[in-house]
Enzyme design. Sequence first.
Site, PDB file in Angstrom:
ATOM      1  N   HIS A  89       0.832  -1.207   0.000  1.00  0.00           N
ATOM      2  CA  HIS A  89       0.000   0.000   0.000  1.00  0.00           C
ATOM      3  C   HIS A  89       0.867   1.257   0.000  1.00  0.00           C
ATOM      4  O   HIS A  89       1.994   1.251   0.514  1.00  0.00           O
ATOM      5  CB  HIS A  89      -0.922   0.005   1.217  1.00  0.00           C
ATOM      6  CG  HIS A  89      -1.986  -1.044   1.142  1.00  0.00           C
ATOM      7  ND1 HIS A  89      -3.017  -1.115   2.046  1.00  0.00           N
ATOM      8  CD2 HIS A  89      -2.204  -2.053   0.264  1.00  0.00           C
ATOM      9  CE1 HIS A  89      -3.816  -2.109   1.734  1.00  0.00           C
ATOM     10  NE2 HIS A  89      -3.333  -2.710   0.657  1.00  0.00           N
TER      11      HIS A  89
ATOM     12  N   GLU B  74       0.667   4.004   1.733  1.00  0.00           N
ATOM     13  CA  GLU B  74       1.020   4.490   3.073  1.00  0.00           C
ATOM     14  C   GLU B  74       2.151   3.652   3.670  1.00  0.00           C
ATOM     15  O   GLU B  74       3.095   4.186   4.248  1.00  0.00           O
ATOM     16  CB  GLU B  74      -0.206   4.452   3.994  1.00  0.00           C
ATOM     17  CG  GLU B  74      -1.393   5.237   3.493  1.00  0.00           C
ATOM     18  CD  GLU B  74      -2.330   4.442   2.580  1.00  0.00           C
ATOM     19  OE1 GLU B  74      -3.435   4.932   2.325  1.00  0.00           O
ATOM     20  OE2 GLU B  74      -1.960   3.337   2.111  1.00  0.00           O
TER      21      GLU B  74
END
Length: 173
Positions: A90, A92
Amino acid sequence: MKDLSVSGFDRPDWDTYFMIQAFLARLRANCLTRQIGAVIVKNNRQISTGYNGTPSGFPNCYEGGCKRCSDRINGTIKSGEDLERCICVHAEANAIMQCVMFGNAGSTKNATLYSTLSPCIECSKMAITVGINRVVILTRYAEDGTQILRQAGVKIKQIDLSKLEPWTNKLFS
């Protein structure tokens, strides 16, 4: 002393400015189903950038690197199914790991995470663990971790995409 103010001169606020940076980062995403960008900022200085896609050294998602994403695009599985099979990192998580890889690990304490999508539960746990105390998002993910972020005292702000448009339009005018 000469007055240097210019009528009509305007700049984006910090949240808009860094969200545009996250929006730019998502252009590098190679996931077939969603393109997400993230930026970590400390004291109004960008310290890390991330986007979602396969781990370094793997073929990109669009090159067949993630079988789960290929199955999702081909309609073999539905959105939200078999997530444990996805090998994509991901945005993040990528931004957090970049801090570690490039020696900014301590700078995430009291930092802000900007993401074009609200972080999932796993990324939210990572953000809490590394000391991020503020998250700014563009859109919400149905299975996000905003509840645990709030429980940890992390401030969450959502920006309307239309707030970015005047600035993104200026980029190419």
